[in-house]
Scaffold this motif. Structure first.
Motif, PDB file in Angstrom:
ATOM      1  N   ASN A 143      39.405  72.270  49.178  1.00  0.00           N
ATOM      2  CA  ASN A 143      38.667  71.082  48.730  1.00  0.00           C
ATOM      3  C   ASN A 143      38.839  70.809  47.242  1.00  0.00           C
ATOM      4  O   ASN A 143      38.799  69.652  46.820  1.00  0.00           O
ATOM      5  N   LEU A 144      39.033  71.852  46.438  1.00  0.00           N
ATOM      6  CA  LEU A 144      39.371  71.612  45.035  1.00  0.00           C
ATOM      7  C   LEU A 144      40.742  70.949  44.923  1.00  0.00           C
ATOM      8  O   LEU A 144      40.954  70.076  44.074  1.00  0.00           O
ATOM      9  N   ALA A 145      41.670  71.370  45.779  1.00  0.00           N
ATOM     10  CA  ALA A 145      42.990  70.730  45.786  1.00  0.00           C
ATOM     11  C   ALA A 145      42.862  69.243  46.138  1.00  0.00           C
ATOM     12  O   ALA A 145      43.482  68.387  45.508  1.00  0.00           O
ATOM     13  N   LYS A 146      42.043  68.940  47.140  1.00  0.00           N
ATOM     14  CA  LYS A 146      41.861  67.541  47.530  1.00  0.00           C
ATOM     15  C   LYS A 146      41.164  66.754  46.416  1.00  0.00           C
ATOM     16  O   LYS A 146      41.514  65.585  46.158  1.00  0.00           O
ATOM     17  N   ALA A 147      40.199  67.371  45.749  1.00  0.00           N
ATOM     18  CA  ALA A 147      39.524  66.697  44.638  1.00  0.00           C
ATOM     19  C   ALA A 147      40.521  66.351  43.535  1.00  0.00           C
ATOM     20  O   ALA A 147      40.430  65.283  42.909  1.00  0.00           O
ATOM     21  N   GLU A 148      41.468  67.233  43.298  1.00  0.00           N
ATOM     22  CA  GLU A 148      42.498  66.965  42.296  1.00  0.00           C
ATOM     23  C   GLU A 148      43.401  65.816  42.726  1.00  0.00           C
ATOM     24  O   GLU A 148      43.751  64.949  41.917  1.00  0.00           O
ATOM     25  N   MET A 185      50.284  72.412  32.696  1.00  0.00           N
ATOM     26  CA  MET A 185      49.818  72.484  34.078  1.00  0.00           C
ATOM     27  C   MET A 185      48.573  73.367  34.170  1.00  0.00           C
ATOM     28  O   MET A 185      48.541  74.461  33.597  1.00  0.00           O
ATOM     29  N   LEU A 186      47.590  72.855  34.875  1.00  0.00           N
ATOM     30  CA  LEU A 186      46.403  73.650  35.171  1.00  0.00           C
ATOM     31  C   LEU A 186      46.720  74.576  36.345  1.00  0.00           C
ATOM     32  O   LEU A 186      47.232  74.118  37.369  1.00  0.00           O
ATOM     33  N   ALA A 187      46.429  75.849  36.186  1.00  0.00           N
ATOM     34  CA  ALA A 187      46.752  76.802  37.255  1.00  0.00           C
ATOM     35  C   ALA A 187      45.621  77.807  37.400  1.00  0.00           C
ATOM     36  O   ALA A 187      45.130  78.340  36.397  1.00  0.00           O
ATOM     37  N   TYR A 188      45.200  78.049  38.619  1.00  0.00           N
ATOM     38  CA  TYR A 188      44.175  79.072  38.841  1.00  0.00           C
ATOM     39  C   TYR A 188      44.252  79.626  40.259  1.00  0.00           C
ATOM     40  O   TYR A 188      44.815  79.008  41.168  1.00  0.00           O
ATOM     41  N   THR A 189      43.680  80.825  40.394  1.00  0.00           N
ATOM     42  CA  THR A 189      43.587  81.519  41.669  1.00  0.00           C
ATOM     43  C   THR A 189      42.139  81.511  42.110  1.00  0.00           C
ATOM     44  O   THR A 189      41.245  81.840  41.328  1.00  0.00           O
ATOM     45  N   VAL A 190      41.882  81.103  43.347  1.00  0.00           N
ATOM     46  CA  VAL A 190      40.530  81.174  43.908  1.00  0.00           C
ATOM     47  C   VAL A 190      40.408  82.531  44.586  1.00  0.00           C
ATOM     48  O   VAL A 190      41.123  82.820  45.551  1.00  0.00           O
ATOM     49  N   TYR A 191      39.511  83.366  44.054  1.00  0.00           N
ATOM     50  CA  TYR A 191      39.491  84.755  44.530  1.00  0.00           C
ATOM     51  C   TYR A 191      38.084  85.315  44.606  1.00  0.00           C
ATOM     52  O   TYR A 191      37.227  85.013  43.778  1.00  0.00           O
ATOM     53  N   SER A 192      37.862  86.125  45.607  1.00  0.00           N
ATOM     54  CA  SER A 192      36.646  86.916  45.713  1.00  0.00           C
ATOM     55  C   SER A 192      36.997  88.226  46.396  1.00  0.00           C
ATOM     56  O   SER A 192      37.814  88.244  47.317  1.00  0.00           O
ATOM     57  N   GLU A 193      36.382  89.313  45.948  1.00  0.00           N
ATOM     58  CA  GLU A 193      36.574  90.593  46.626  1.00  0.00           C
ATOM     59  C   GLU A 193      35.869  90.611  47.968  1.00  0.00           C
ATOM     60  O   GLU A 193      36.231  91.383  48.853  1.00  0.00           O
ATOM     61  N   HIS A 229      56.144  74.189  37.266  1.00  0.00           N
ATOM     62  CA  HIS A 229      55.299  73.961  36.099  1.00  0.00           C
ATOM     63  C   HIS A 229      55.554  72.592  35.468  1.00  0.00           C
ATOM     64  O   HIS A 229      54.674  72.050  34.792  1.00  0.00           O
ATOM     65  N   GLU A 230      56.747  72.034  35.673  1.00  0.00           N
ATOM     66  CA  GLU A 230      57.033  70.698  35.148  1.00  0.00           C
ATOM     67  C   GLU A 230      56.698  69.612  36.166  1.00  0.00           C
ATOM     68  O   GLU A 230      56.355  68.491  35.795  1.00  0.00           O
ATOM     69  N   GLN A 231      56.769  69.924  37.443  1.00  0.00           N
ATOM     70  CA  GLN A 231      56.619  68.911  38.501  1.00  0.00           C
ATOM     71  C   GLN A 231      55.167  68.636  38.853  1.00  0.00           C
ATOM     72  O   GLN A 231      54.815  67.506  39.220  1.00  0.00           O
ATOM     73  N   TYR A 232      54.314  69.652  38.738  1.00  0.00           N
ATOM     74  CA  TYR A 232      52.934  69.504  39.227  1.00  0.00           C
ATOM     75  C   TYR A 232      51.923  69.533  38.073  1.00  0.00           C
ATOM     76  O   TYR A 232      52.161  70.138  37.032  1.00  0.00           O
ATOM     77  N   ASP A 233      50.780  68.867  38.323  1.00  0.00           N
ATOM     78  CA  ASP A 233      49.676  68.888  37.364  1.00  0.00           C
ATOM     79  C   ASP A 233      48.752  70.075  37.603  1.00  0.00           C
ATOM     80  O   ASP A 233      48.128  70.568  36.663  1.00  0.00           O
ATOM     81  N   THR A 234      48.625  70.470  38.866  1.00  0.00           N
ATOM     82  CA  THR A 234      47.690  71.541  39.223  1.00  0.00           C
ATOM     83  C   THR A 234      48.343  72.487  40.218  1.00  0.00           C
ATOM     84  O   THR A 234      48.947  72.048  41.198  1.00  0.00           O
ATOM     85  N   LEU A 235      48.203  73.777  39.959  1.00  0.00           N
ATOM     86  CA  LEU A 235      48.656  74.825  40.881  1.00  0.00           C
ATOM     87  C   LEU A 235      47.443  75.669  41.266  1.00  0.00           C
ATOM     88  O   LEU A 235      46.718  76.154  40.392  1.00  0.00           O
ATOM     89  N   ILE A 236      47.213  75.814  42.563  1.00  0.00           N
ATOM     90  CA  ILE A 236      46.123  76.645  43.057  1.00  0.00           C
ATOM     91  C   ILE A 236      46.720  77.691  43.996  1.00  0.00           C
ATOM     92  O   ILE A 236      47.486  77.349  44.897  1.00  0.00           O
ATOM     93  N   VAL A 237      46.370  78.952  43.779  1.00  0.00           N
ATOM     94  CA  VAL A 237      46.849  80.024  44.654  1.00  0.00           C
ATOM     95  C   VAL A 237      45.662  80.619  45.397  1.00  0.00           C
ATOM     96  O   VAL A 237      44.602  80.877  44.811  1.00  0.00           O
ATOM     97  N   ASP A 238      45.852  80.813  46.702  1.00  0.00           N
ATOM     98  CA  ASP A 238      44.800  81.361  47.567  1.00  0.00           C
ATOM     99  C   ASP A 238      45.280  82.696  48.139  1.00  0.00           C
ATOM    100  O   ASP A 238      45.973  82.732  49.157  1.00  0.00           O
ATOM    101  N   LEU A 297      49.999  71.479  43.926  1.00  0.00           N
ATOM    102  CA  LEU A 297      50.673  72.438  44.804  1.00  0.00           C
ATOM    103  C   LEU A 297      49.717  73.593  45.062  1.00  0.00           C
ATOM    104  O   LEU A 297      49.128  74.142  44.129  1.00  0.00           O
ATOM    105  N   VAL A 298      49.567  73.938  46.328  1.00  0.00           N
ATOM    106  CA  VAL A 298      48.766  75.102  46.714  1.00  0.00           C
ATOM    107  C   VAL A 298      49.699  76.136  47.332  1.00  0.00           C
ATOM    108  O   VAL A 298      50.518  75.805  48.193  1.00  0.00           O
ATOM    109  N   VAL A 299      49.567  77.382  46.894  1.00  0.00           N
ATOM    110  CA  VAL A 299      50.346  78.487  47.461  1.00  0.00           C
ATOM    111  C   VAL A 299      49.396  79.359  48.271  1.00  0.00           C
ATOM    112  O   VAL A 299      48.433  79.908  47.729  1.00  0.00           O
TER     113      VAL A 299
END
Length: 279
Positions: free
Chosen positions: A21-26, A1-9, A131-140, A34-36
């Motif tokens: 929009n990255l979630a929609k592109a996926e 599963m590809l997983a990443y956090t979109v973050y900026s200070e 981790h087994e159910q989804y291809d991409t996890l994005i956390v905001d 899945l987006v958290v």
């Protein structure tokens, strides 16, 4: 599963808009996403994708309840779907995440148990089979570097970093480099940066100079998103992704907006192709 956090200070750099929009592109590539949403601000991803109805409901189940072992239902009942994106919406109780997670840690310690407050999102997601159910996890997460960010990092191990190409934005990215090193040291894990994304680029010479300096510093800048205030403000007004906004709310196609969608698709593809470590 590809997983990443979109973050900026830094706030106001398009973090949440980019995550949605990255979630929609996926999703457009046929991937299960899945987006958290860990951000408690009103202008959060839950609001943007119109799934935040229960954020003020004290009786509703919430992700934090699962993280402190006080769920009111099954994890999958938390999930709402918008534009094909599965979302765990934000809830106002997340504002007190640090207090509740630390209290739970103290309770565990009283019984001689080891309980890491920074790894509870990872635990909840793994127990739910994400981790087994989804291809991409994005956390905001929110812009503040608090316990919610620490949980996001443990669950994803990777960052995508939006920033405004200016002197202030350049400094924020440099500061984030120090933050990543600090997180690796304090959390004891490796943290990868998949992409740094210049947003609101206007083609100015000073902006090009800062981007070149970032490349020389070793940051990956696969795309530049130009200033598109009308498009992204329209997304917030209609509570939808840029893809849906152009499809349903524009009376004619604008080449520069279609170019923005293509860049979002290209960025999502770049992120998929970057070498990743297991979360």
């Amino acid at each position: 599963m590809l997983a990443y956090t979109v973050y900026s200070e830094a706030g106001g750099v398009g973090k949440t808009t980019l995550a949605a929009n990255l979630a929609k592109a996926e999703v457009r590539q046929g991937r299960d996403v899945l987006v958290v949403d860990l951000d408690t601000q009103e202008a959060s991803l839950s609001h943007l994708l119109d799934v935040g109805d229960d954020r003020n409901n004290d009786q509703a189940d919430s992700l934090l309840r699962h993280m402190i072992d006080r769920p009111r239902g099954d994890f999958h009942d938390l999930i709402k779907t918008s534009e094909g994106i599965d979302v765990v919406p934000s809830h106002n109780i997340l504002e007190y995440a640090s207090k509740h997670l630390r209290r739970r840690e103290e309770e565990a310690a009283d019984f001689g148990e080891s309980w890491n407050p920074n790894k509870q999102l990872l635990r909840v997601l793994r127990e739910a089979g994400v981790h087994e159910q989804y291809d991409t996890l994005i956390v905001d997460p929110p812009a503040t570097a608090d316990i919610k960010l620490h949980n996001a990092i443990h669950a994803t191990r990777h960052l995508v970093i939006p920033f405004e190409p200016s002197g202030k934005g350049y400094e924020s990215v440099q500061g984030l480099g120090q933050l990543v090193s600090g997180l690796e040291d304090s959390l004891g894990i490796e943290v990868g940066v998949l992409a740094v994304v210049p947003n609101r680029y206007k083609g100015m010479n000073d902006q090009d100079r800062f981007l070149e300096e970032l490349r020389n510093d070793g940051w990956k800048l696969p795309i530049r998103l130009r200033e598109r205030s009308s498009l992204f403000e329209g997304c917030w007004a209609e509570q939808c992704s840029a893809y849906r906004y152009i499809d349903e709310y524009r009376d004619r196609e604008r080449e520069h907006e279609l170019d923005t969608l293509q860049k979002l698709d290209d960025l999502a593809e770049h992120i998929r192709n970057v070498q990743v470590v297991e979360a």
